[in-house]
Design an enzyme around this catalytic site. Structure first.
Site, short mmCIF file in Angstrom:
data_model
loop_
_atom_site.label_atom_id
_atom_site.label_comp_id
_atom_site.label_asym_id
_atom_site.label_seq_id
_atom_site.Cartn_x
_atom_site.Cartn_y
_atom_site.Cartn_z
N LYS A 140 -7.02 3.66 -3.16
CA LYS A 140 -7.44 3.62 -1.91
C LYS A 140 -7.67 4.80 -1.28
CE LYS A 140 -5.15 2.08 2.57
NZ LYS A 140 -4.03 1.21 3.11
N LYS B 187 -10.17 0.29 -2.41
CA LYS B 187 -10.21 0.13 -1.01
C LYS B 187 -10.38 1.16 -0.33
CE LYS B 187 -6.75 -1.14 2.62
NZ LYS B 187 -5.46 -1.83 2.78
N ASP C 52 0.87 -1.19 -0.17
CA ASP C 52 0.15 -0.07 -0.05
C ASP C 52 0.96 1.26 -0.09
OD1 ASP C 52 -1.76 -2.18 0.67
OD2 ASP C 52 -3.19 -0.62 1.95
#
Length: 251
Positions: A169, A198, A107
């Protein structure tokens, strides 16, 4: 600044199985003050509930890989976290090191200031460099939406897709705001179906998770994993709902 929980009405649609819901969750262990014992307890929670992954601090990757081998829970970690201001070379080095330690998901935080300044090409090139360094592992790109307007967000999401990222995300969980319904909807309609969304930051209840899933999120960063999944089990069996007592920062 703590990220407020997402306020949503009680979900009245069909419920997933606990196993299906668990596979939407990246159990987050990113708060800076966590001790090794607290990280170990969090890894046990992820293993017990069979979440999709844990998302740990870089220094905890080796321990997480050791603890979770054979559990079916992927080990994820963060790059350029939480501010995104490291150089591209540093992010690439960090990614390669963490992949070498066994991380399966990365991430990464974009250079937020560059995107706000309109340098979308820089952002895309940096994401692409991290994707290459990840050597086929899942890369999720964190945009920290609280600092961006919708035009900047959409440009960044398109850049992430063009660079080969698997996910866009919402946030780190450490900014003034986290996931919102409006942002999830914008993300889902901006990127192609093969790019996942996400939600992270404020997803602390089952109702919030299910509502954002309805809008297009397929993965959730959460510290309140046990609360969410125990609530789901309770609803499926008719038990009373649980109180959310999860921490209020870091997802």
């Amino acid at each position: 600044m703590p990220v407020a929980s997402i306020a949503t009405p009680r979900w009245d649609g069909p419920l997933p199985t606990p196993e299906e819901a668990a596979k939407m969750i990246d159990h987050s262990l990113l708060r800076p003050e966590l001790t090794p014992a607290e990280v170990a307890a969090g890894l046990e929670t992820a293993s017990e509930y069979r979440t999709a992954s844990v998302c740990v601090r870089p220094a905890d990757v080796a321990a997480a890989v050791s603890a979770l081998t054979g559990s079916g829970v992927a080990v994820g970690t963060v790059v350029g976290f939480p501010h995104g201001g490291a150089t591209t070379a540093a992010k690439v080095f960090e990614t390669a090191e963490l992949v070498g330690l066994g991380a399966q998901e990365i991430d990464m935080v974009i250079d937020i200031g560059r995107l706000r300044g309109g340098d979308v090409a820089y952002v895309q090139d940096e994401i692409a460099a991290v994707v290459r360094a990840a050597e086929g592992r899942t890369v999720k790109v964190i945009f920290e939406n609280a600092y961006l307007d919708d035009e900047q967000k959409a440009a960044g999401y398109r850049a992430a897709e063009a660079a080969g990222a698997a996910f866009v995300k919402t946030s780190t969980g450490f900014a003034p705001g986290g996931a919102t319904a409006a942002d999830i909807a914008l993300m889902r309609r901006t990127v192609s179906p093969h790019v996942h969304v996400k939600a992270a930051g404020g997803v602390r209840t089952l109702d919030a998770l299910l509502e954002l899933h309805r809008l297009g999120a397929t993965r959730f960063g959460a510290t309140a994993t046990a609360t969410i999944l125990d609530d789901l089990r309770g609803r499926l069996t008719g038990a009373a709902p649980l109180t959310d007592d999860a921490p209020t920062t870091g997802y």
